[in-house]
Structures are given as C-alpha cells and as structure tokens.
Design a protein around this motif. Structure first.
Motif, PDB file in Angstrom:
ATOM      1  N   THR A 128     110.492  79.463  82.614  1.00  0.00           N
ATOM      2  CA  THR A 128     111.092  80.318  83.721  1.00  0.00           C
ATOM      3  C   THR A 128     111.928  81.473  83.049  1.00  0.00           C
ATOM      4  O   THR A 128     111.816  82.703  83.659  1.00  0.00           O
ATOM      5  CB  THR A 128     112.284  79.667  84.315  1.00  0.00           C
ATOM      6  OG1 THR A 128     113.201  78.989  83.697  1.00  0.00           O
ATOM      7  CG2 THR A 128     111.413  78.405  85.290  1.00  0.00           C
ATOM      8  N   TRP A 129     112.397  81.489  81.958  1.00  0.00           N
ATOM      9  CA  TRP A 129     113.056  82.639  81.296  1.00  0.00           C
ATOM     10  C   TRP A 129     111.981  83.859  80.776  1.00  0.00           C
ATOM     11  O   TRP A 129     112.325  84.751  80.702  1.00  0.00           O
ATOM     12  CB  TRP A 129     114.089  82.257  80.226  1.00  0.00           C
ATOM     13  CG  TRP A 129     115.359  81.633  80.650  1.00  0.00           C
ATOM     14  CD1 TRP A 129     115.828  81.223  81.691  1.00  0.00           C
ATOM     15  CD2 TRP A 129     116.569  81.843  79.761  1.00  0.00           C
ATOM     16  NE1 TRP A 129     117.121  81.065  81.911  1.00  0.00           N
ATOM     17  CE2 TRP A 129     117.548  81.214  80.827  1.00  0.00           C
ATOM     18  CE3 TRP A 129     116.857  81.905  78.525  1.00  0.00           C
ATOM     19  CZ2 TRP A 129     118.713  80.998  80.155  1.00  0.00           C
ATOM     20  CZ3 TRP A 129     118.127  81.959  78.117  1.00  0.00           C
ATOM     21  CH2 TRP A 129     119.200  81.044  79.036  1.00  0.00           C
ATOM     22  N   ASN A 130     110.775  83.224  80.432  1.00  0.00           N
ATOM     23  CA  ASN A 130     110.034  84.286  80.027  1.00  0.00           C
ATOM     24  C   ASN A 130     109.366  84.996  81.121  1.00  0.00           C
ATOM     25  O   ASN A 130     109.276  86.346  81.272  1.00  0.00           O
ATOM     26  CB  ASN A 130     108.506  83.532  79.596  1.00  0.00           C
ATOM     27  CG  ASN A 130     108.632  83.007  78.223  1.00  0.00           C
ATOM     28  OD1 ASN A 130     108.239  82.070  77.624  1.00  0.00           O
ATOM     29  ND2 ASN A 130     109.510  83.579  77.122  1.00  0.00           N
ATOM     30  N   ALA A 131     109.401  84.199  82.452  1.00  0.00           N
ATOM     31  CA  ALA A 131     108.868  85.082  83.655  1.00  0.00           C
ATOM     32  C   ALA A 131     110.001  85.958  84.290  1.00  0.00           C
ATOM     33  O   ALA A 131     109.631  86.901  84.841  1.00  0.00           O
ATOM     34  CB  ALA A 131     108.825  83.882  84.683  1.00  0.00           C
ATOM     35  N   GLU A 132     111.244  85.511  83.821  1.00  0.00           N
ATOM     36  CA  GLU A 132     112.219  86.574  84.351  1.00  0.00           C
ATOM     37  C   GLU A 132     112.704  87.551  83.286  1.00  0.00           C
ATOM     38  O   GLU A 132     113.506  87.976  83.491  1.00  0.00           O
ATOM     39  CB  GLU A 132     113.537  85.588  84.571  1.00  0.00           C
ATOM     40  CG  GLU A 132     113.321  84.709  85.856  1.00  0.00           C
ATOM     41  CD  GLU A 132     114.483  83.398  85.768  1.00  0.00           C
ATOM     42  OE1 GLU A 132     114.599  82.883  86.778  1.00  0.00           O
ATOM     43  OE2 GLU A 132     115.434  83.435  84.915  1.00  0.00           O
ATOM     44  N   ASN A 133     111.770  87.755  82.172  1.00  0.00           N
ATOM     45  CA  ASN A 133     112.341  88.538  81.084  1.00  0.00           C
ATOM     46  C   ASN A 133     113.552  88.550  80.412  1.00  0.00           C
ATOM     47  O   ASN A 133     114.326  89.213  80.414  1.00  0.00           O
ATOM     48  CB  ASN A 133     111.759  89.808  81.766  1.00  0.00           C
ATOM     49  CG  ASN A 133     111.895  91.017  80.260  1.00  0.00           C
ATOM     50  OD1 ASN A 133     111.658  90.595  79.386  1.00  0.00           O
ATOM     51  ND2 ASN A 133     112.344  92.251  80.733  1.00  0.00           N
ATOM     52  N   ARG A 134     113.937  87.119  80.359  1.00  0.00           N
ATOM     53  CA  ARG A 134     115.211  86.883  79.523  1.00  0.00           C
ATOM     54  C   ARG A 134     114.873  86.595  78.158  1.00  0.00           C
ATOM     55  O   ARG A 134     114.022  85.951  77.732  1.00  0.00           O
ATOM     56  CB  ARG A 134     115.897  85.757  80.579  1.00  0.00           C
ATOM     57  CG  ARG A 134     116.464  85.874  81.870  1.00  0.00           C
ATOM     58  CD  ARG A 134     117.204  84.850  82.498  1.00  0.00           C
ATOM     59  NE  ARG A 134     117.412  84.972  83.898  1.00  0.00           N
ATOM     60  CZ  ARG A 134     118.283  85.857  84.138  1.00  0.00           C
ATOM     61  NH1 ARG A 134     119.302  86.318  83.227  1.00  0.00           N
ATOM     62  NH2 ARG A 134     118.747  86.287  85.369  1.00  0.00           N
ATOM     63  N   ASP A 184     107.840  75.750  81.962  1.00  0.00           N
ATOM     64  CA  ASP A 184     107.521  75.522  83.328  1.00  0.00           C
ATOM     65  C   ASP A 184     106.217  75.133  83.836  1.00  0.00           C
ATOM     66  O   ASP A 184     105.318  74.930  83.051  1.00  0.00           O
ATOM     67  CB  ASP A 184     107.905  76.997  84.150  1.00  0.00           C
ATOM     68  CG  ASP A 184     106.973  78.119  83.905  1.00  0.00           C
ATOM     69  OD1 ASP A 184     105.878  77.937  83.305  1.00  0.00           O
ATOM     70  OD2 ASP A 184     107.240  79.160  84.199  1.00  0.00           O
ATOM     71  N   THR A 188     118.549  89.633  80.848  1.00  0.00           N
ATOM     72  CA  THR A 188     117.375  89.956  81.128  1.00  0.00           C
ATOM     73  C   THR A 188     117.161  91.447  80.044  1.00  0.00           C
ATOM     74  O   THR A 188     117.851  91.971  79.631  1.00  0.00           O
ATOM     75  CB  THR A 188     117.315  90.547  82.318  1.00  0.00           C
ATOM     76  OG1 THR A 188     118.052  91.568  82.697  1.00  0.00           O
ATOM     77  CG2 THR A 188     117.499  89.559  83.526  1.00  0.00           C
TER      78      THR A 188
END
Length: 209
Positions: free
Chosen positions: A16-22, A32, A95
C-alpha cells in the motif's frame, strides 16, 4: 558450455505504501493484494529457472515474495538482515510530495535526514549477496528477494560501477528482477538483464560475448 553462477535480484511485490508513493525504508509493510498476485505470478516464472538457493530480506514484503517462489520449488528461504531496504530516517512513511516540499535540498541529493548513506547500503547488500553466492555450485542460480534501492546499489557495487555512475542504473519495478552472471574472465559479475518481468530466451546467439 558452462554458464557460470548467476544471481537473480528480485524486488518484492507492491505494498500500500508503494501505491501511495510513501518512502518505506525499513518500516515493515506487508504486500497488498496486488503485490501478492505479482509475487505468485513471478514466483511461478522464476521456479522454471530451477534455482539452487533462495535468500531474502527478513522484512515481510520481501519474505512473502520469496515464499511465493519456494512453494513451487521445495526450497527453504534463508533470511539475511543485510538485504533490508535502505533506512530512510525522517523520510520513512512520508509521501514523495511531502519529501519534496519539506526537504527540497536533501531530496535533490536523495539523502534522507538521519538515513543510511548509499555507500553503506551498497556495502552491506553486496556482501550479503556474495555470502549467499559463495555457496552455489559452479553453474548454480541464486534468487535474492529484496528491495528496490537495496538491490540497485548492490548491483552497482557487484558489477564495479563507481558511485558517481550508479544513477545510470534505472529503478526496479515491483516484482521485476535483474540478472547477474559470473564473468568469464573471473573478474566478478556482469549485468545480463535489468528490470525484467519475463524469462530470457536461451541460448543467446550473438557475435558478442
């Protein structure tokens, strides 16, 4: 003809952090649903290469990616903390936009405040890979499940790039891999593939070597 030893440097699936650019760093974020599907697909492909050994970062996103491979091979996974992602200091959980706005100078140099220097990342990750590769048979194949920045620095170190040229290597996408092969002159490793998501066609027919 002998192929020599080979190393598949495999980045973990999406989180999920990849998808949120974190910036994840060493924060232990799981895969995920997309990442689990990516790992299952890539695991089936890489199993066809019949690896001799699998080693992984102990962070969950890499460990679970490796598990998707060994369920098809019967191997066990060896875990090495030396394969963890770059520690990101104050950037972990932030982010990309937050980083650019709050730390513009550090962002331009890609140096997280309180984070791990890239040369240190290269040292520990390349050493971990060399330790695992040393146990391979002469034509053996090692799969390393790790992280994007960690693997990028390790590859650069293993193929002998000086730090001022590390940026010539592009990033690894989620669940893609790069392949290193043993040099025929005995001088270490060379890059055979980078950021691949399909298996290579063999043999490679060329006047080059």
């Amino acid at each position: 003809m002998s192929k020599g030893r080979r190393i598949v440097c495999w980045r973990h699936g999406q989180t999920t952090w990849n998808a949120e650019n974190r910036f994840q760093g060493q924060t232990d974020i799981p895969l995920d649903d997309t990442g689990r599907a990516q790992a299952e697909r890539a695991g089936r492909l890489l199993a066809a290469l019949r690896p001799d050994a699998v080693v992984s970062s102990d962070l969950r996103r890499a460990a679970d990616t490796a598990a998707a491979l060994v369920q098809h091979t019967g191997h066990t996974v060896d875990y090495d903390k030396g394969l963890r992602e770059r520690y990101g200091g104050l950037w972990e959980g932030r982010t990309g936009q937050e980083i650019r706005e709050r730390w513009p100078e550090e962002n331009a140099r890609w140096e997280p405040p309180g984070g791990e220097p890239l040369t240190d990342v290269a040292d520990r990750t390349s050493a971990a890979i060399e330790r695992a590769a040393a146990a391979l048979p002469p034509d053996g194949l090692l799969v390393v499940a790790s992280h994007g920045a960690a693997l990028r620095q390790a590859i650069a170190r293993l193929i002998g790039l000086p730090p001022d040229l590390w940026a010539v290597l592009g990033p690894l996408s989620n669940c893609n891999w790069s392949v290193l092969g043993e040099r025929r002159d005995g001088g270490g490793w060379r890059l055979l593939e980078h950021n691949a998501g399909t298996l290579p066609e063999e043999p490679l027919l060329s006047d080059d070597r």
